[in-house]
Design a protein around this motif. Structure first.
Motif: not given
Length: 189
Positions: A85-92, A114-119, A130-134
């Motif tokens: 499952s792809l986890l999205h930060d703010e948008d896709r 799709v999450f906002t903040g630290n979700g 899985v997520a794409l993060l810095r």
């Protein structure tokens, strides 16, 4: 906040006389109305009438929790993320660009929460996907083994984090102290 909060003790020790008030918002700041001296904004760095200095622009990396990885087949190629499952930060958009760049044609990049903040951080730590993060935002979690970098495919994005302030604010000693500290911290990673 994931980058800034862990470092604030260093700033307080270096500049004990500066009292910070931190407001977390996704709204564009109005410096006069909101009585804000400086903001950290995520964008392209163009803010008419304001000074803007880049703080962070590192690429995004694919991360997951060890518990999630243990429940999946081995992830050896970009297309193997079809099992996740792809986890999205703010948008896709980030996953869409990532999938196109690495020719992950079997990955459904337009699905997943799709999450906002630290979700998104909370969700990836909980093993939800899985997520794409810095990397600088999750360095502690990577070092502690709470998150694992998956694959070696990094995504360079146009959006970065900028220190933004009105030109007149440079005359304030407190702002200059924070500015100097934040830029030095960003160079350290």
């Amino acid at each position: 906040m994931q980058w800034l909060l862990p470092r604030l003790n260093h700033f307080s020790a270096q500049c004990p006389g500066v009292d910070l008030r931190i407001n977390i918002s996704h709204e564009l700041v109005d410096f006069e109305r909101d009585q804000v001296d400086v903001a950290v904004l995520h964008g392209l760095g163009t803010y008419p009438g304001l000074c803007s200095e880049k703080l962070l622009d590192e690429p995004l990396i694919v991360v997951a929790s060890p518990s999630l990885l243990a429940s999946l087949p081995a992830l050896k190629s970009a297309n193997d993320l079809r099992h996740c499952s792809l986890l999205h930060d703010e948008d896709r958009n980030d996953w869409k660009v990532w999938a196109a760049l690495f020719k992950a044609t079997s990955v459904t990049h337009d699905k997943g929460p799709v999450f906002t903040g630290n979700g998104v951080m909370d969700a990836v730590l909980a093993g939800r996907g899985v997520a794409l993060l810095r990397e600088s935002f999750i360095r502690k979690e990577l070092q502690e083994g709470k998150l694992v970098s998956v694959l070696i495919k990094k995504l360079k994005v146009n959006f970065a984090y900028y220190l933004v302030y009105p030109r007149s604010a440079r005359k304030q000693a407190e702002l200059e102290s924070f500015r100097t500290w934040a830029i030095a911290e960003s160079r350290r990673g």
